[in-house]
Enzyme design. Structure first.
Site: not given
Lengths: 106, 488
Positions: B80, B155, B179
């Protein structure tokens, strides 16, 4: 014990204007209207907490029982100064450079 | 210990370590899959193809010389884009950090490196991890690989999509309110939020520091266990790191759930008088089937009430923005990232932040600033912190009677792109089942369990007490086997 906080008024456009100033954000008139409505909706949802009896409940700031944590007192290399400064928007003599903090630039 | 199903990354690493195939061939194969579909999916902010191939060649040379690079030898891992890799752009999908190259590696990146993994790219995300659909990225949306008209969740949507699309067998995400788990559910992969403090946050760009935790995405429970074993453990550079060694997970996966007591959280189940509304009927049905599968495997499963979980969403959307408003004060145009020039420092700060942050980030910064401001602190932040205490006490009470808890991961399957962007509150409701674990600091994970009426995957969430990842993974392995899951 401080008295219970008074019933909180719904967040207003003026409140959002003030909060934006504190947060160093500049909003257009349209944005102010939109954000005021959206923030009010989130805060309205949080009003369900008003129904709870929270007297005597200790607040939790953190999931772990934190204490000060010290590492061994042994020197270690930090990150490279030049590498850090290379990422800055403006640098002068190994320092971060900013516009005047007080007043306008000459 | 084999679980029968899954272990794509395990098998890949075994083949590379034994010399059966080269790390280069593994990396080339994944780069080819990325080249075939990344334009459509947009899982990545950056594909580090050349660096990954260089790294693979280095690993191949070391294997040729008789060295063992470690348990993730040659395995591509997608990161990420809020985890720092020295010299590699790290943006948090925000204009304000565009082009920033961190001067150090996150601890998880050092662990990956020491285990022989190959970082294949930085994945797209909601800006600063604020969102549930990866539609808040400054660099464009990510699409769900199973149906490109739908969101991948968020997310960590880019990481979930990368694994679901076969771009990488493993990925890392961060989970502040769901997330990792919610996008895992929406993309049909396994996603784990470890116990708070189990994985170092050093080098993870902060959103809400008392809630943030890094964790794995994988196509199987075994691969998720492998990756979590590699990244977990004490780190002196993170003062909130638990001073204990990483738990053995692969070794316990096959132990089953015989004799375990498992409670279905009634409030989050969608059925029963105490339940929150909005849990879709097909999601409820899969949860019931998952419970039946655990029961068939020898666990005792029953409904139980964890009453304060229904207040998690309200408390979270005060606490997380409050912490974010403080953490994001550092983006001032002085030390890194964007600067928009102005005549004095305050105007420069304001112009920079106004141009650099997207709407959702601005919303949360203002919400947090308001909740912490004079006159409102007690009404919002103080109250939410007390509710956090009640939620923790609630879980501890439940865990006196149960080893694990069960709920859906998300209220619905993946929704169409654009369906919830106009109404932030509607978007926030996605996190209603995942938030309580973050507030408590407890581990939980999402396991794919069948599909909804629309054919899209449903995730079941297994929740456990702090530091009980081994028990949680045992149940996850049983659910995976019952769902016929694992990497095929």
């Amino acid at each position: 014990m401080a008295p219970d906080p008074p019933e909180v008024a719904r967040i207003s456009r003026d409140d959002v204007t003030h909060v934006a100033l504190l947060a160093r954000l500049s909003l257009s008139d349209d944005e102010l209207d939109e954000f005021t409505g959206q923030l009010a909706a989130v805060l309205d949802h949080a009003a369900d907490l008003d129904a709870l009896d929270l007297d005597g409940v200790e607040p939790t700031a953190h999931p772990l029982p934190l204490r000060n944590v010290f590492r061994a007192d042994v020197p270690v290399a930090g990150v490279d100064r030049d590498e850090v400064l290379a990422a800055a928007p403006a640098v002068e003599e190994h320092r971060f450079k900013v516009p005047p903090v007080l007043g306008e630039s000459p | 210990m084999s679980t029968g199903a899954g272990g794509m990354a395990l098998a890949m690493a075994a083949a590379v370590r034994s010399g059966e195939r080269s790390a280069r061939s593994v990396v080339e194969e994944h780069l080819a899959v990325i080249a075939g579909r990344e334009d459509e999916i947009h899982a990545f902010n950056l594909v580090a193809g050349d660096a990954a191939l260089e790294r693979a060649d280095l690993l191949d040379r070391s294997i040729g010389a008789g060295d063992d690079p470690g348990p993730l030898a040659g395995v591509p891992v997608a990161l990420k884009d809020n985890m720092c890799v020295r010299g590699v752009p790290t943006t948090c999908s925000s204009r304000i950090l565009e082009g920033w190259r961190p001067p150090y590696d996150a601890t998880v990146v050092e662990h990956l490196s020491a285990a022989g993994a190959v970082v294949i790219g930085k994945t797209n995300m909601d800006e600063f991890a604020m969102g549930s659909s990866t539609e808040n990225s400054a660099f464009g949306i990510t699409r769900n690989p199973l149906d490109a008209t739908r969101v991948p969740g968020g997310s960590s949507g880019g990481s979930a999509a990368a694994v679901a699309a076969g771009f990488a067998p493993l990925a890392l995400g961060s989970d502040t309110g769901g997330s990792i788990r919610q996008p895992a559910a929406l993309c049909g992969v396994v996603g784990v939020k470890p116990t708070y403090g189990a994985v170092s946050r050093y080098g993870l760009v902060a959103f809400a520091s008392s809630l943030d935790q890094i964790g794995p995405f994988a196509t199987s429970v075994a691969d998720a266990a492998l990756l979590l074993e590699v990244i977990a453990g004490h780190d002196p550079l993170d003062s909130t790191s638990i001073p204990a060694a990483a738990p053995d997970l692969l070794g316990v996966l096959g132990r089953g759930v015989e004799g375990l007591r498992i409670g279905i959280i009634e409030e989050l189940s969608g059925s029963g008088p105490r339940s929150l509304e909005g849990i879709a009927p097909d999601v409820q049905a899969r949860l019931a089937e998952a419970a039946a599968a655990l029961e068939a495997a020898g666990a005792t499963v029953e409904q139980t009430s964890v009453p304060f979980t229904v207040y998690g969403l309200s408390a979270y959307y005060v606490i997380a923005p409050a912490e974010a408003s403080s953490n994001l004060a550092r983006y001032d145009g002085v030390r890194y990232g964007l600067r928009v020039e102005a005549g004095n420092a305050v105007d420069m700060n304001t112009a920079t932040r106004t141009a650099g942050f997207g709407d959702e980030v601005k919303r949360r910064i203002m919400l947090g600033t308001y909740a912490l401001s004079a006159g409102y602190y007690d009404a919002y932040y103080g109250k939410s912190q007390k509710v956090r205490t009640l939620i923790i006490e609630d879980f501890l009470r439940a865990y006196e009677s149960y080893d694990l808890l069960l709920s859906p991961t998300a209220p619905t399957t993946a929704f169409p792109i654009g369906a919830k962007t106009a109404d932030p509150m509607l978007m926030y409701l996605n996190d209603v089942c995942t938030i309580p674990s973050n507030l408590a600091g407890h581990p939980s994970m999402s396991v794919p369990f069948g599909v909804g009426d629309d054919g899209m995957p449903v995730g079941v969430q297994v929740l456990a007490p702090a530091n009980s990842e081994p028990t949680m993974f045992r149940a996850a392995a049983v659910l995976e086997a019952a769902a016929g899951g694992g990497a095929s």
